[in-house]
Design an enzyme around this catalytic site. Structure first.
Site, PDB file in Angstrom:
ATOM      1  N   ASP A 195      39.896  35.273  30.822  1.00 29.02           N
ATOM      2  CA  ASP A 195      40.658  34.520  31.812  1.00 29.02           C
ATOM      3  C   ASP A 195      39.781  33.498  32.538  1.00 29.02           C
ATOM      4  OD1 ASP A 195      42.865  33.787  33.326  1.00 29.02           O
ATOM      5  OD2 ASP A 195      42.444  35.266  34.891  1.00 29.02           O
ATOM      6  N   TYR A 244      43.640  46.449  39.661  1.00 28.68           N
ATOM      7  CA  TYR A 244      44.427  45.545  40.495  1.00 28.68           C
ATOM      8  C   TYR A 244      45.757  46.202  40.839  1.00 28.68           C
ATOM      9  CZ  TYR A 244      41.036  41.928  39.264  1.00 28.68           C
ATOM     10  OH  TYR A 244      39.889  41.207  39.102  1.00 28.68           O
TER      11      TYR A 244
END
Length: 642
Positions: A208, A504
């Site tokens: 990412d 997360y």
């Protein structure tokens, strides 16, 4: 002999065994430094640049562009070095270009570099992404597989054949990623001509961040004498008030040389010296290297001068000086110890990323980032997800910022990336990384990968082999990799020294449900520690922030997300949680996609280094942690004074 004396002698003997156990590579990669015997010339600035946009991306090799000035092969543009080429122009096809790009530049050499047969002339590239080939005056001098790490070649003989020749340097760089590169990627060709143009393909990745490419760090020429110091390795320890620096020096270009090694304090006074290519320097009243905010005198560095004399009558001399920080690192089942005292990581993850220059090295940006980290009370960071510039690690040494040094093993998701070819390349990259960074006191742990598909069956052998090899290269530092796998299925966790876990909660899982964070985070910690009995770092957590809407995802009001994490950290940090690293220090660019709006916005600073609300939350927390765990100078107890 007293008990304390026996312990001290045992640890000194261990220094010898540790250094002899390390698998030293055939040649060194010392950072180029000027001295009485060494000169250097930076080649940064504007280079001629051309992307090979031919259908097979191979025209440059077919037409041998390296045999002439690049401007004679076709249209060229100015390209700054160091910099990524992607964002410098307004050409959208260049921004997302995949394939070979070409650089060249002519430079003038001081005549003495050419005429003096006793001088070695070395061309060094700090890093280029990804595969590089370098020619000098049309002759290939070096190839390098991989980005983020330096490579070099001796080129003096090319000019001594004909001193009237110019010095034309040509560099071809290919940013194509395959399942066997680090990081890995895939090339997808789409041949449906009713929907896609001829030759259409896409570079796929499983990480990412944007696949910036080009010559990212300095290109330079440097000289050494023909007989020279090739490599230096130091391992440090201390007992009571006495420090020990075990050193080993490798020499090339001569079979008979004398060595004088001198350790000097910050004032230039000699504190220890020795003769010979290996030995132990005994340092009385040692000043240890301490992390920022852990001691009233952090980041103390000695200077170790290595002076080589070769030939009768001292006809040739080489001098190289290495900064040395004396410190120890140990890991228990619940603690990370620096100089035998518990160290708690309160820091950040970063990227080498900024507007226009991409991943290009930039001193003003680096200094700004260090000022921001120290302002917020960060004592550490991880080089996510690749090795950073050597100059950044030197800054960490000088400022006491602790580093988890990570290789480019990010996005290892396909089973083919666990094959023999990939493993062989991964081992080579770790060898290059350890060779480059082994002497930095700020580097306290190696990370061999980030979020691999560690539940796949081949992962067990892959990471067992990789971690074992890394420990053989450097037995003095712990080794980890960063996981996002299920604790029960992670094949590599048994082999690491520290568990680094990314999660997360309420973001990628149960999005928007803040009420699950504490429960799920507590369960995560308990599960991992119960199974593996190793200390844990929360190596990533955070949330994207864009707006000021107070109750929704992507809002600047992230305090509830962070405080839910922090509450659990506080419960566990006196047990076995040894650190917390926010994702991310600053917003950064990613590939275009429906889940990213002009990049990843999880930074606590914007890409332009403006603080978000989360930066102030972390500043308050990190300074409180520092006051609880460190021995701070008076100015540091009141961070508002910064």
């Amino acid at each position: 002999m007293s008990a304390a004396g026996k312990v001290g002698m045992f640890r000194v003997l261990c220094l010898f065994s540790v250094l002899h156990a390390a698998q030293l590579l055939d040649s060194g990669m010392l950072f180029p430094r000027e001295s009485a015997s060494r000169e250097l010339k930076e080649l940064n600035g504007l280079w001629a640049f051309r992307a090979d946009k031919s259908p097979n991306r191979n025209r440059g090799f077919e037409e041998a562009w390296y045999k002439q000035r690049l401007a004679e092969t076709g249209p060229v543009i100015d390209m700054p070095v160091p910099a990524s080429f992607n964002d410098v122009t307004q050409d959208a096809t260049l921004r997302d270009f995949t394939g070979w790009v070409w650089y060249d530049r002519e430079v003038h050499l001081p005549p003495r570099w050419i005429t003096d047969e006793g001088t070695r002339l070395v061309l060094r590239v700090g890093s280029a992404h990804y595969y590089s080939v370098v020619w000098v005056n049309g002759e290939k001098v070096v190839e390098h597989n991989g980005g983020h790490l330096p490579f070099e070649a001796e080129i003096g003989s090319l000019f001594r054949k004909d001193p009237t020749n110019p010095c034309r340097i040509t560099v071809a760089v290919n940013n194509t990623l395959t399942l066997e590169t680090l990081p890995p990627g895939t090339i997808h060709y789409i041949r449906d001509r009713s929907r896609y143009p001829d030759g259409f393909f896409v570079q796929g990745t499983s990480f990412d961040f944007f696949n910036y490419a080009g010559i990212h760090r300095s290109v330079l020429l440097y000289t050494t004498p023909r007989a020279y110091v090739d490599d230096v390795t130091v391992v440090t320890d201390f007992v009571d008030n006495t420090g020990f620096v075990k050193y080993s020096v490798s020499v090339r270009g001569t079979t008979s040389a004398t060595l004088k090694v001198t350790l000097m304090d910050k004032d230039g006074h000699c504190v220890a010296s020795s003769n010979g290519s290996s030995g132990v320097l005994k340092v009385p009243d040692v000043k240890l290297w301490w992390p920022y905010l852990m001691h009233e005198n952090p980041a103390y560095l000695y200077s170790m001068e290595v002076r080589l004399t070769a030939g009768g009558g001292g006809s040739s001399e080489d001098v190289y000086t290495l900064p040395v920080g004396i410190r120890t690192v140990h890991v228990t089942t619940t603690q990370f110890l620096i100089n035998n005292k518990p160290f708690y990581f309160h820091g950040v993850n970063k990227h080498e990323d900024s507007d226009i220059r991409g991943k290009g090295f930039d001193w003003p940006l680096i200094v700004k980032d260090f000022n921001l980290m120290k302002w917020m009370g960060a004592n550490s960071f991880r080089t996510s997800h690749y090795p950073y510039a050597e100059e950044i690690l030197q800054m960490c040494d000088r400022h006491g910022i602790v580093v988890i040094d990570e290789c480019p093993g990010v996005g290892i998701k396909d089973i083919q990336s666990f094959g023999n070819a990939s493993l062989s390349h991964h081992l080579e990259v770790m060898e290059e990384l350890v060779r480059r960074d082994k002497n930095h006191p700020s580097v306290v742990m190696w990370s061999v990968a980030n979020e691999p598909a560690a539940e796949m069956p081949p992962a067990e052998f892959y990471f067992q082999t990789l971690i074992k090899h890394t420990k053989e290269l450097d037995p003095t530092r712990p080794v980890t990799y960063v996981t996002a796998s299920n604790f029960a299925r992670d094949k590599g966790a048994p082999f690491v020294d520290v568990l680094c876990v990314n999660s997360y909660f309420s973001w990628y899982h149960d999005p928007g449900h803040l009420e699950v964070i504490q429960l799920q985070l507590n369960t995560q910690f308990e599960d991992w520690h119960e199974k593996y009995q190793k200390p844990i770092i929360q190596s990533e957590y955070g949330a994207d922030t864009l707006s000021h809407e107070p109750i929704l995802m992507f809002s600047q009001n992230t305090d509830e997300v962070l405080r839910n994490y922090h509450s659990v950290f506080d419960q566990k940090r006196n047990k076995y949680v040894i650190g917390e690293l926010i994702w991310n220090f600053a917003d950064f660019m990613t590939a275009q996609g429906v889940t990213r709006v002009v990049g990843n916005k999880k930074g606590v600073f914007t890409r332009q280094r403006q603080p978000k609300a989360s930066a102030f939350i972390l500043k308050e927390r990190y300074w409180r942690l520092a006051n609880e765990t460190g021995t701070l100078p008076p100015w540091a107890k009141y961070p508002c004074a910064l």
